[in-house]
Motif scaffolding. Structure first.
Motif, PDB file in Angstrom:
ATOM      1  N   GLU A  86     -10.696   8.135  10.709  1.00 18.54           N
ATOM      2  CA  GLU A  86     -10.478   9.401  10.012  1.00 18.54           C
ATOM      3  C   GLU A  86      -9.498   9.227   8.852  1.00 18.54           C
ATOM      4  O   GLU A  86      -9.680   9.806   7.773  1.00 18.54           O
ATOM      5  N   LEU A  87      -8.422   8.399   9.118  1.00 17.82           N
ATOM      6  CA  LEU A  87      -7.443   8.160   8.057  1.00 17.82           C
ATOM      7  C   LEU A  87      -8.069   7.385   6.898  1.00 17.82           C
ATOM      8  O   LEU A  87      -7.782   7.655   5.716  1.00 17.82           O
ATOM      9  N   ALA A  88      -8.929   6.418   7.194  1.00 17.10           N
ATOM     10  CA  ALA A  88      -9.577   5.618   6.144  1.00 17.10           C
ATOM     11  C   ALA A  88     -10.497   6.473   5.296  1.00 17.10           C
ATOM     12  O   ALA A  88     -10.614   6.271   4.074  1.00 17.10           O
ATOM     13  N   ASP A  89     -11.158   7.450   5.920  1.00 19.40           N
ATOM     14  CA  ASP A  89     -12.042   8.332   5.165  1.00 19.40           C
ATOM     15  C   ASP A  89     -11.258   9.128   4.118  1.00 19.40           C
ATOM     16  O   ASP A  89     -11.806   9.499   3.074  1.00 19.40           O
ATOM     17  N   GLY A  90      -9.999   9.377   4.401  1.00 18.10           N
ATOM     18  CA  GLY A  90      -9.164  10.111   3.442  1.00 18.10           C
ATOM     19  C   GLY A  90      -8.427   9.210   2.477  1.00 18.10           C
ATOM     20  O   GLY A  90      -7.565   9.709   1.728  1.00 18.10           O
ATOM     21  N   GLY A  91      -8.695   7.928   2.520  1.00 24.26           N
ATOM     22  CA  GLY A  91      -8.050   6.990   1.616  1.00 24.26           C
ATOM     23  C   GLY A  91      -6.658   6.585   2.038  1.00 24.26           C
ATOM     24  O   GLY A  91      -5.885   6.077   1.215  1.00 24.26           O
ATOM     25  N   GLY A  92      -6.337   6.758   3.348  1.00 21.21           N
ATOM     26  CA  GLY A  92      -4.998   6.430   3.808  1.00 21.21           C
ATOM     27  C   GLY A  92      -4.853   5.016   4.311  1.00 21.21           C
ATOM     28  O   GLY A  92      -3.749   4.622   4.718  1.00 21.21           O
ATOM     29  N   VAL A  93      -5.921   4.226   4.369  1.00 20.76           N
ATOM     30  CA  VAL A  93      -5.864   2.843   4.855  1.00 20.76           C
ATOM     31  C   VAL A  93      -6.138   1.925   3.671  1.00 20.76           C
ATOM     32  O   VAL A  93      -7.159   2.078   2.974  1.00 20.76           O
ATOM     33  N   HIS A  94      -5.229   0.957   3.443  1.00 24.49           N
ATOM     34  CA  HIS A  94      -5.365   0.038   2.312  1.00 24.49           C
ATOM     35  C   HIS A  94      -5.710  -1.357   2.811  1.00 24.49           C
ATOM     36  O   HIS A  94      -5.222  -2.350   2.287  1.00 24.49           O
ATOM     37  N   LEU A  95      -6.563  -1.434   3.823  1.00 25.68           N
ATOM     38  CA  LEU A  95      -6.988  -2.720   4.383  1.00 25.68           C
ATOM     39  C   LEU A  95      -8.487  -2.665   4.585  1.00 25.68           C
ATOM     40  O   LEU A  95      -9.004  -1.722   5.211  1.00 25.68           O
ATOM     41  N   ALA A  96      -9.171  -3.642   4.044  1.00 23.40           N
ATOM     42  CA  ALA A  96     -10.627  -3.638   4.147  1.00 23.40           C
ATOM     43  C   ALA A  96     -11.064  -3.842   5.585  1.00 23.40           C
ATOM     44  O   ALA A  96     -10.430  -4.561   6.361  1.00 23.40           O
ATOM     45  N   ALA A 129       0.650  -0.666  10.107  1.00 23.92           N
ATOM     46  CA  ALA A 129       1.333   0.389   9.352  1.00 23.92           C
ATOM     47  C   ALA A 129       1.744  -0.078   7.965  1.00 23.92           C
ATOM     48  O   ALA A 129       1.928   0.755   7.054  1.00 23.92           O
ATOM     49  N   SER A 130       1.879  -1.382   7.805  1.00 21.64           N
ATOM     50  CA  SER A 130       2.236  -1.896   6.468  1.00 21.64           C
ATOM     51  C   SER A 130       1.055  -1.822   5.510  1.00 21.64           C
ATOM     52  O   SER A 130       1.223  -2.118   4.308  1.00 21.64           O
ATOM     53  N   HIS A 131      -0.143  -1.442   6.005  1.00 16.96           N
ATOM     54  CA  HIS A 131      -1.329  -1.317   5.149  1.00 16.96           C
ATOM     55  C   HIS A 131      -1.954   0.076   5.268  1.00 16.96           C
ATOM     56  O   HIS A 131      -3.093   0.284   4.848  1.00 16.96           O
ATOM     57  N   ALA A 132      -1.227   1.011   5.892  1.00 21.08           N
ATOM     58  CA  ALA A 132      -1.789   2.348   6.062  1.00 21.08           C
ATOM     59  C   ALA A 132      -0.669   3.386   5.992  1.00 21.08           C
ATOM     60  O   ALA A 132       0.506   3.077   6.229  1.00 21.08           O
ATOM     61  N   GLU A 133      -1.056   4.590   5.661  1.00 20.52           N
ATOM     62  CA  GLU A 133      -0.083   5.674   5.625  1.00 20.52           C
ATOM     63  C   GLU A 133       0.381   5.994   7.052  1.00 20.52           C
ATOM     64  O   GLU A 133      -0.343   5.742   8.022  1.00 20.52           O
ATOM     65  N   PRO A 166       1.449  -1.448  -0.352  1.00 17.85           N
ATOM     66  CA  PRO A 166       0.779  -0.398  -1.118  1.00 17.85           C
ATOM     67  C   PRO A 166       1.606   0.880  -1.127  1.00 17.85           C
ATOM     68  O   PRO A 166       2.401   1.156  -0.236  1.00 17.85           O
ATOM     69  N   ALA A 167       1.379   1.663  -2.158  1.00 17.39           N
ATOM     70  CA  ALA A 167       2.078   2.949  -2.248  1.00 17.39           C
ATOM     71  C   ALA A 167       1.598   3.876  -1.137  1.00 17.39           C
ATOM     72  O   ALA A 167       0.425   3.899  -0.776  1.00 17.39           O
ATOM     73  N   GLY A 168       2.518   4.653  -0.604  1.00 19.25           N
ATOM     74  CA  GLY A 168       2.189   5.625   0.446  1.00 19.25           C
ATOM     75  C   GLY A 168       2.411   5.143   1.856  1.00 19.25           C
ATOM     76  O   GLY A 168       2.315   5.929   2.801  1.00 19.25           O
ATOM     77  N   VAL A 169       2.684   3.842   2.058  1.00 17.46           N
ATOM     78  CA  VAL A 169       2.890   3.360   3.433  1.00 17.46           C
ATOM     79  C   VAL A 169       4.321   3.598   3.910  1.00 17.46           C
ATOM     80  O   VAL A 169       4.588   3.603   5.112  1.00 17.46           O
ATOM     81  N   SER A 170       5.237   3.798   2.972  1.00 17.96           N
ATOM     82  CA  SER A 170       6.624   4.017   3.361  1.00 17.96           C
ATOM     83  C   SER A 170       6.786   5.434   3.902  1.00 17.96           C
ATOM     84  O   SER A 170       6.372   6.403   3.246  1.00 17.96           O
ATOM     85  N   PRO A 171       7.367   5.593   5.087  1.00 18.73           N
ATOM     86  CA  PRO A 171       7.498   6.929   5.684  1.00 18.73           C
ATOM     87  C   PRO A 171       8.625   7.723   5.045  1.00 18.73           C
ATOM     88  O   PRO A 171       9.614   7.170   4.548  1.00 18.73           O
ATOM     89  N   GLY A 172       8.463   9.031   5.051  1.00 16.58           N
ATOM     90  CA  GLY A 172       9.530   9.901   4.622  1.00 16.58           C
ATOM     91  C   GLY A 172      10.442  10.242   5.791  1.00 16.58           C
ATOM     92  O   GLY A 172      10.301   9.736   6.909  1.00 16.58           O
ATOM     93  N   LEU A 173      11.400  11.144   5.511  1.00 21.64           N
ATOM     94  CA  LEU A 173      12.358  11.534   6.563  1.00 21.64           C
ATOM     95  C   LEU A 173      11.636  12.166   7.751  1.00 21.64           C
ATOM     96  O   LEU A 173      11.980  11.916   8.910  1.00 21.64           O
ATOM     97  N   ARG A 174      10.634  12.961   7.490  1.00 20.30           N
ATOM     98  CA  ARG A 174       9.882  13.613   8.566  1.00 20.30           C
ATOM     99  C   ARG A 174       9.193  12.589   9.442  1.00 20.30           C
ATOM    100  O   ARG A 174       9.264  12.656  10.682  1.00 20.30           O
TER     101      ARG A 174
END
Length: 425
Positions: free
Chosen positions: A45-55, A93-97, A147-155
């Motif tokens: 589901e995450l990959a469908d939204g473009g959240g996974v940066h690993l083939a 997690a280093s390749h996904a949001e 990749p951009a977006g893999v770093s978590p925020g405070l939440r």
């Protein structure tokens, strides 16, 4: 359901009872399969939204399935299972949001570690995994060119800490609950074992009581029958009228013996059988006992007569009966007996004295009289009382007994020898 346990409490298996272990130990293992489904479905589901940066490929599936596979060893090696699953999830997690569904396997492994009672190890493992996640995805994000977006925020950082802490807390709660269930089970087994021992002890005491009752019944009446049969044989030719009286006494004694045996064995009746109609043995039937003794018996009662506890009343009757039996066996041709009964506030006092002329020697071991005395003493001691048997000053034999009946205590045996007002019967 109570489990039979004949060898003491069993060790508690950390994996739980067999029926519960079978649910997880059989194939397929539920936790591993559930974690694999969460990992694959969640990341899809995450990959469908473009959240996974690993083939999609071998590395993709290896990182997602390494944690669930490691759960197969979570009971035997929970630390290793957690380390493998956490490392695989951090690598993914280093390749996904940030997304919780690809961290299910580490959470299950952490829960298992805490549930096994290894709380310190669970806390250290959780803190290490959280710090490793931040180190890789935040501190080293630039050097590793993540990749951009893999770093978590405070939440996301807060939720990750809460998730790991919640897994540890849930495991601790589960471990406490399991220990409580095991303690309750042990207490139930101990209680059941204590109840079984109490039932066996009561059954043994009841068998002993029945044996004593039968000994007294048969010993008394068979002795009387033997004496009367001897008299009948001796008088049959010369004094047939007296022989007839002896046979009548034998008939009466045998009928009484049968009635008493039925009364003693009444506790063995099965349900539905009619209860015995004969009144319970006690001092209320003392007149019948002394009337059929076969020799003169005088009875004197001191104190105010009252209703006695059933076991005391029955024991008093049996002690008098056994004493009369011993007199009949050993007291000579023409014995006379005085039975004294004294009611005191806290005890019943008995004295049976053979006032006829007879040998005063104490019965020797193996003598039936010695066995009878031992039985009388056992009866008295079982009620917390005392009984003594000794030659009397008049040349006969004296049996004294003190049976407690209430909180007033047991008076000294010397009180039996005091002369006081009494009603002689």
């Amino acid at each position: 359901m109570r489990q039979a346990d004949d060898c003491g409490p069993r060790a508690v298996d950390p994996a739980g009872p067999p029926w519960r272990r079978g649910r997880h130990a059989g194939w397929p293992p539920g936790a591993a399969v559930a974690a694999a489904i969460f990992h694959l479905a969640g990341t899809g589901e995450l990959a469908d939204g473009g959240g996974v940066h690993l083939a999609t490929g071998p590395l993709y599936y290896f990182l997602l399935l390494a944690g669930p596979v490691a759960l197969l060893w979570r009971r035997r090696a929970p630390v290793v299972a957690f380390a493998v699953s956490a490392a695989a999830s951090i690598a993914f997690a280093s390749h996904a949001e940030p997304y919780w569904m690809y961290a299910v396997a580490p959470a299950i492994a952490l829960f298992t570690l805490a549930k096994q009672g290894r709380r310190t190890a669970a806390v250290i493992a959780a803190a290490t995994a959280w710090a490793g996640y931040l180190l890789v995805t935040v501190v080293l994000a630039g050097p590793l060119d993540l990749p951009a977006g893999v770093s978590p925020g405070l939440r996301e950082v807060t939720l990750a800490a809460a998730g790991l802490g919640g897994a540890v807390l849930a495991g601790m709660v589960s471990q406490v609950h399991r220990d409580q269930v095991a303690t309750i089970a042990r207490a139930r087994r101990e209680r059941a074992r204590a109840e079984e021992e109490q039932e066996r002890r009561q059954a043994s005491e009841e068998r002993l009581r029945i044996a004593r009752e039968l000994h007294d019944v048969l010993g008394h009446h068979l002795s009387l029958i033997n004496v009367q049969a001897g008299v009948g044989l001796h008088l049959m030719d010369n004094r047939p009228e007296q022989a007839r009286e002896a046979l009548s006494a034998i008939k009466t004694a045998s009928a009484e013996a049968l009635r008493e045996v039925r009364s003693v064995l009444g506790v063995l009746r099965t349900e539905g059988e009619e209860a015995p109609r004969q009144p319970a043995l006690g001092l209320s039937r003392l007149a019948d006992l002394t009337a059929g003794a076969g020799f003169p018996v005088r009875t004197r009662v001191d104190g105010e007569e009252r209703e006695l506890p059933a076991e005391v009343d029955r024991a008093a009757y049996r002690i008098v009966q056994e004493a009369l039996t011993n007199v009949r066996r050993h007291a000579g041709p023409e014995p006379t007996v005085l039975v004294e009964i004294r009611y005191t506030p806290g005890a019943l006092m008995l004295s049976i004295t053979n006032t006829g002329r007879a040998a005063a020697a104490a019965p020797q071991t193996g003598d039936p009289a010695a066995g009878g005395i031992a039985g009388m003493q056992a009866r008295a001691h079982s009620l917390g009382g005392t009984l003594t048997a000794r030659p009397s000053s008049g040349g006969g034999f004296l049996v004294t007994a003190v049976l407690p009946t209430g909180p007033g205590g047991v008076p000294p045996e010397s009180a039996l020898s005091e002369n006081g007002p009494g009603a002689e019967r």
